[in-house]
Design an enzyme around this catalytic site. Structure first.
Site: not given
Lengths: 874, 874
Positions: B101, B22, B763, B830, B92, B336, B454, B850, B103
């Site tokens: 919210g 802020k 893999s 994988c 603040r 912001r 399942h 990959y 603080m």
């Protein structure tokens, strides 16, 4: 140009790789001036060349061999194929690593239709000459020409029958000539060519046959079993023949320079007048003890005795020798370091140090660690064993020999033992209820169950002989009898079992034991002086601790607290703890367990005094403490007065698909910190108590199992520290303790630097590390591992000997990271690998502080650790 | 000397660490000349200092604050506590990372008994002045003096009752004065001292209260949940008050520069005349849409619109702003970057690139990968959802929203779907028999079963919405009805379920879907241009492969062959194979399976064309294919005509204590090479067939699972190569294929150099690698992991996001060793981690080729891979 053939006077014992063991030793004996029939060796490189060139011997090599042959003829003053005094040779294989009986040998090579006449004339012994020729053709036909031996035997037997004689040596020269003719005809019929009359051709055929024999099935199998590389190749030794069967002034013998059975320092062996080695082996005539040679050939005996000493001093080890006396002249045919029993190995090693022959380091290297176990357990008296009746073979589940009267349940066994009987407990398989009976028994015999069955594991822990899984047995526990091979043995009958061999004998067989005193004790003291690695034992109770202490353990590396809970008195409380619904109920139950737990630790501390004791907090999943069949649960329900449904529900909730990777180890302490608190209390208060009563300083080592993340360790440490500090303060003492962890999860090894920030010591739990690192559940994969061993995928069972490439790498990573973070960190190993010599060598090289193994493996570990230090020093 | 206080004109947006979000933004707005009420910021370092010094503010800091206060007074032309025109400020908190919210805030600070008179006079509005003072005392009493708010409320309510008014704003100045007196008395009674009249004392009290609030329970919890380090500290912003409630020329509003819900580029927000922010929040008056401000305050609206653009251009992102109009003058109170929905994030990002505001890289960074999933699955229409009735909450088992008529078994569901109904399948829990019903359904709802049940696993695989484990449901499958909250729903009734949220609604709710086209498609194209990591999918059948292809997968990284065997038609053959006693019988059964297996591969190749397809040979332990209850075995016995006893025996023999570490993976292929042969045949013949029919070149990748030792791989490779070469030769084609392995056993990672000698690709199977590396069975340790997360031992579930410290180390070791031995080696992942953005970032950094993930995660992975590349570039 490469040299492929060496005369005996050109080599030495250090050329074993090139000349093979036999060739190197023949050369060495020649070098130091012993009477060795002259000859030469074709090298292992020639053998490899033979294979490289598609099983051919090239011209150059043939020339080189002929050159050496000419030299041999000159030295011996004889000619190949000479009709007056022909040169005869033996052709023998000889690999760099001894492969006894694995390859073929040909004797009397050089004989042919002409030379045999010369030999007959020269020796004035036609029977001898023709018999030699007949043997040569037969051997050559079999080994070189590959004609089945039985075909020769047929011809021989036919003639023997015709001649109507009972023994081979009664055949007349004429009979032998008929047999020779028959042999030659056989060869011509089989192969279409004549038996070679040219001695050189005979020799080259024999050399190639020896080369071929390197890759015969027997040899390949032997190499596989003994881990010998196929690339070594074999050498071929060609040596002038000498004959022990040239009459009453000739003879042959084999002898050890000391007794290979008990190590006594006098010649041990056999001798036979007028005979060749073959005759001894064939069992046609019975040899006499070597000492009797002194009566028959006093001069040669004295000479041989002197040579044996010379060889022992030269090789600095007990020798196994072959010799022949040919017409009064002694010839040495072979010498090699002798194989020996554990007993003999120990005595010889210690004696030789005292004789100034070898150093203590060499002595320590002379005993195979694997042999040590034999020295610790009772063994059957070898002489008595010869007369015993073998009934069955089972698994060698726990080593040692025992004999006693058989009983079929624990209480009968206990009663009989209380009355002073020696008892063998016989069961289908054992369960925790049989514990008291197992304690009372000398040995345990079961019909079912493998190497990791209850009987096997518990018996090994107790150091009692056990034969398990003896499936030839029919055990009728109710009827109190067992049946083997249609014979019934009833309660009270005597049986003898050998858990080292897995054998079961009828009746009583006397046992003997070496123990830790005497020569073995001396050798162990030397090992202790040399080794750098500490040796501790895994022991869960004062009895095992005492055994470990007596075997020279320098502390307890692993005290498993859970085994204590299986005791009949204790398990109800432990089960109540597990079944508790609330922390309060759990704490109530734990309060009942605390005094028992403390009592055990008091007992262990009293045994170990100021030696370190590492106590591991509760490790196994809780379901192991709850029965799993409905019947057992029903019984338990009545016993502890908890409804069956509740028990069943709890049992189901504790069920895990992969308990190995489930709720166990420190995970239990994190879920139920009160368990860790109780254990910490028992450990600390017991230590305070014994420290005071004995006036010593005990520093307990508290070990947290199954840590994978430093935060787990920190969590449990906070719990333990909280309790421990409170107790130490309340007692007003100044006690120290260490807190460390098992490294048994791969992640723990990989993050050992983080873990070492909290842990004051590591102990590698290589059982679990192997299970997780290899993905092999030990309970499930015995069959797969055997298949892998058979298919050559595994070289060794990774649960027996540490997989140094894979799991070893995890250990190395952890050691490196741990030391980086905490330079003085104590590093141990407490998996079953801790007693394996190869693993101990690895632990030494990797810089561990100590190994911990079962009490009976402590002496093995002490020896192996010393050998590792010696090997590294080299 | 360190500087602890910054006026707004001294800071900038880059000082977020020091000034908090802020404060930095207020400074930035001041810097670029926007109308911001002046003030100053006390830094986060001051907060940390406060804690270091035992919760004290030292003299030097007090002096520095007072200096800045003097400057503020000068800029504003007002004095603290002035009786004519007093300076009032807000105090603040503002942390470096937004903690909305979390603080406390104090407004109107500076009022006291004197100043309130000045304010009343100046504004000519005593009610406003006293109300401000009363609010201030109440807030201060609560936040700074820590007197329970209820005590103030009591006083307030008593007076409200006395005055007999319905709304707070109807209280008269006199009523408010009585309340103020009551508040002050309360404070004196509670604390023994007067409410501080000195504004400086008020201010220092408020500053310390903000510092304290950094460590209140709410804040600590929020930080823990959001992984925000406690060392950051909070800044304190002290800013001159402006009032939106000074009459009809004042007002207040909050607005986004674009629509945060759908991304449309126009102001979106709310405005309220003559009000303070508080009033909006309290819901006393209803604000109007921001657009209407144009009618009331045309000038200020135009100014705000311009400022919004300036801020967007300045911050290069959508802004979320607060402003106040005080007597006609516009003040910016906060700005912001705006939080937004996935839809809005995508549209804004693409629009901004087109507007030239941001680069493609920045656009790609603007979408959270976790948000992507929302775009792929149907979502309930937000507007329709508002009116819907929430019935129950279960587990968010498989994302997406669905609505349809409920059916209680698979065949009813199938039938209804065939008739064109949209169906929700409702079951107690599902089993493989329900598969057809699940395929037919829009979504699945079960009363039992967790995230890995399942229903959950299969639904995720299918990309179908699923709510599982909805325990509020009573499902009567037989009666074809379900009960929620005492209401009965019968077959054919409509329900709507949201598997992203785990919610169940009554009736029909319309759904919307973004899909891969439009803005999202554009953004994905940019991501593809940027990323270096390939993205493949895990798919076991042509349907999944097609889905993956549509989502942009560049190949199949994992095709599990075993899932195919569960099909009703196939499983009998597979079971016969398992139950075979001899190799011949096994080969017979395999012959039956071959055509099915081949058919699947043909289908997958046809979808993927020349994209690589990695097919893994049979992996799970065989017992998974055999039922385990006696009832099921009995039924199977009848079905396949094999005696029950035999089935039972086989089932028992297949049982393992730790199947995870048992007879599975390549171990099956080593025991039964004929299985691997059949699979190789299916893979190769299918590839030959499709290559021919499509005229393309397919290079199958055959993957051997669970390799721990290179010799295992070599063994199976020999089997596969043997078969493959034979088939390729017979077909007379020139086909290539690759053979590689999973790295999923720790030992494989540790010996990856050896393995890379044989494997053409790796893999990483990080599911198993995590199970073994951490010693956590995924099936068993859900509860433990939750406990660990709660106790802070784990920061994340290691099965969701790769444990980079531990398992990541294994991956790094394997990558390094693998590349050393085979520089061009393909490296993939994988496990389920392949779709996790943090893991993808790790894979990018570690140099993998990959990642492979479930089809629905492919777009997430594409985005995450691009973000990883951008982050690395920075």
């Amino acid at each position: 140009m490469a040299k492929y053939v060496y005369s005996f006077n050109e080599g030495s014992k250090d050329m074993r790789e090139l000349l093979g063991g036999k060739g190197a030793n023949l050369a060495e004996m020649t070098k130091i001036g012993l009477p060795v029939p002259f000859g030469f060796t074709i090298t292992t490189e020639a053998c490899n060349k033979y294979y490289e060139e598609g099983q051919k011997i090239d011209e150059a090599l043939v020339d080189e061999i002929y050159e050496k042959l000419a030299e041999l003829e000159e030295v011996m003053g004889k000619k190949f194929g000479d009709t007056e005094d022909p040169l005869l040779v033996s052709v023998r294989s000889g690999a760099p690593i001894s492969m006894p009986g694995m390859m073929d040998t040909i004797l009397n090579l050089g004989l042919n239709d002409e030379a045999v006449l010369g030999l007959a004339k020269l020796t004035n012994n036609p029977r001898f000459a023709y018999d030699s020729y007949r043997r040569f053709i037969q051997m050559y036909g079999d080994v070189v020409l590959e004609i089945p031996k039985t075909k020769f035997d047929e011809i021989f037997d036919t003639q023997k029958k015709k001649a109507n004689v009972r023994f081979d040596f009664l055949l007349s020269p004429e009979d032998l000539q008929i047999i020779i003719a028959g042999y030659k005809e056989l060869i011509k019929n089989e192969l279409g060519f004549e038996f070679p009359q040219d001695p050189k051709e005979q020799m080259m055929g024999a050399v190639m046959a020896v080369f071929r024999s390197w890759n015969n099935e027997r040899a390949i199998l032997y190499r596989k079993l003994n881990d010998i590389p196929g690339e070594l190749g074999t050498a071929v030794n060609i040596q002038a023949m000498v004959f022990g069967n040239m009459g009453e002034t000739s003879g042959t013998g084999v002898a050890f320079s000391r007794n290979p059975s008990n190590g006594k320092n006098r010649l041990f062996g056999e001798f036979l007048v007028n005979a060749q080695g073959e005759d001894v082996v064939a069992g046609i005539r019975t040899p006499v003890e070597i000492a009797e040679m002194a009566n028959v050939f006093p001069e040669q005996y004295a000479q041989f005795e002197k040579i044996a000493k010379v060889l022992e001093e030269h090789y600095r080890d007990m020798q196994d020798m072959e010799f022949t006396v040919e017409r009064g002249k002694l010839f040495m045919l072979q010498t090699r370091n002798a194989k020996r029993t554990a007993l003999a190995a120990v005595k010889t090693a210690v004696d030789m140090v005292e004789e100034g022959l070898i150093t203590k380091e060499e002595a320590v290297m002379r005993l195979e660690p694997a042999q040590v176990e034999n020295l610790l357990h009772p063994m059957f008296d070898e002489d008595k064993l010869k007369e015993a009746t073998l009934l069955a073979k089972g698994l060698a589940a726990s080593p040692g020999a025992a004999c006693g009267q058989i009983y079929f349940n624990a209480s009968d066994a206990e009663k009989a033992a209380a009355e002073g009987q020696k008892v063998i407990l016989v069961r289908l398989e054992t369960s925790p209820e049989d514990l008291a009976g197992m304690v009372a028994a000398e040995g345990i015999l079961t019909a079912r169950g493998g190497m990791t069955s209850h009987a096997a594991v518990v018996a090994r822990g107790m150091g009692k002989p056990c034969v398990s899984g003896c499936s030839e047995l029919t055990v009728r526990e109710e009827g109190r009898e067992l049946i083997i091979k249609n014979r019934i043995y009833r309660e009270g009958d005597f049986l003898s079992i050998d858990g080292t061999e897995g054998t079961v004998y009828e009746g009583k067989i006397a046992t003997v034991q070496a123990g830790m005193s005497g020569n073995f004790g001396t050798l162990m003291t030397w090992a202790d002086e040399i080794r750098k690695l500490g040796v501790r034992a895994n022991a869960d109770n004062p009895r095992d601790a005492k055994q470990a202490f007596e075997f020279g353990a320098q502390g307890i590396g692993l005290c498993r607290t859970e085994h204590m809970f299986f005791d009949e008195e204790r398990i109800p409380h432990f089960r109540k703890m597990i079944l508790a619904d609330t922390e309060e109920e759990r704490r109530e139950a734990l309060k009942e367990i605390l005094p028992y737990q403390k009592e055990d630790f008091v007992g262990i501390y009293q045994v170990m005094k100021e030696l370190p004791v590492t106590i591991r907090l509760l490790d196994p999943p809780l379901h192991e403490f709850i029965p799993n069949t409905d019947e057992e649960l029903m019984a338990l329900s009545r016993e502890i007065n908890i409804p069956f449904e509740k028990l069943k529900k709890k049992a189901l909730s504790l069920h895990e698909f992969n308990p190995m990777l489930g709720h166990r180890g420190c995970r239990l302490a994190i879920t139920y910190p009160e368990i860790a608190e109780m254990q910490a209390e028992a450990i600390i208060t017991a230590a305070i108590e014994v420290s005071k009563s004995e006036g010593i300083e005990i520093v307990p080592e508290i070990m947290i199992p199954l840590v994978g993340n430093v935060k787990e360790l920190q969590y449990v440490k906070d719990v333990v520290d909280g309790k421990a500090k409170e107790l130490i303060k309340a007692a007003g003492v100044n006690m120290k303790y260490l807190l460390g962890t098992m490294i048994e999860i791969p992640r723990a090894a990989l993050t050992a630097d983080e873990i070492a920030e909290v842990a004051e010591f590591f102990s590698f739990g290589t059982n679990d590390l192997t299970q997780m690192g290899l993905g092999f559940s030990r309970d499930d994969t015995g069959k797969i591992i055997n298949e892998y061993l058979a298919k050559g995928i595994f070289e060794e069972d990774p649960f027996q000997s540490l997989d140094q490439t894979g799991i070893g790498k995890l250990v190395e990573i952890a050691v490196k990271l741990g030391k980086e973070k905490r330079p003085g960190i104590k590093l141990g190993i407490c998996g079953e690998h801790g007693g394996d010599p190869k693993t101990i060598d690895f632990c030494h090289r990797t810089g561990l502080t100590y190994v911990s193994c079962s009490p009976f493996r402590v002496p093995i570990a002490r020896l192996a650790a010393a050998q590792a230090a010696i090997k590294e020093g080299k």
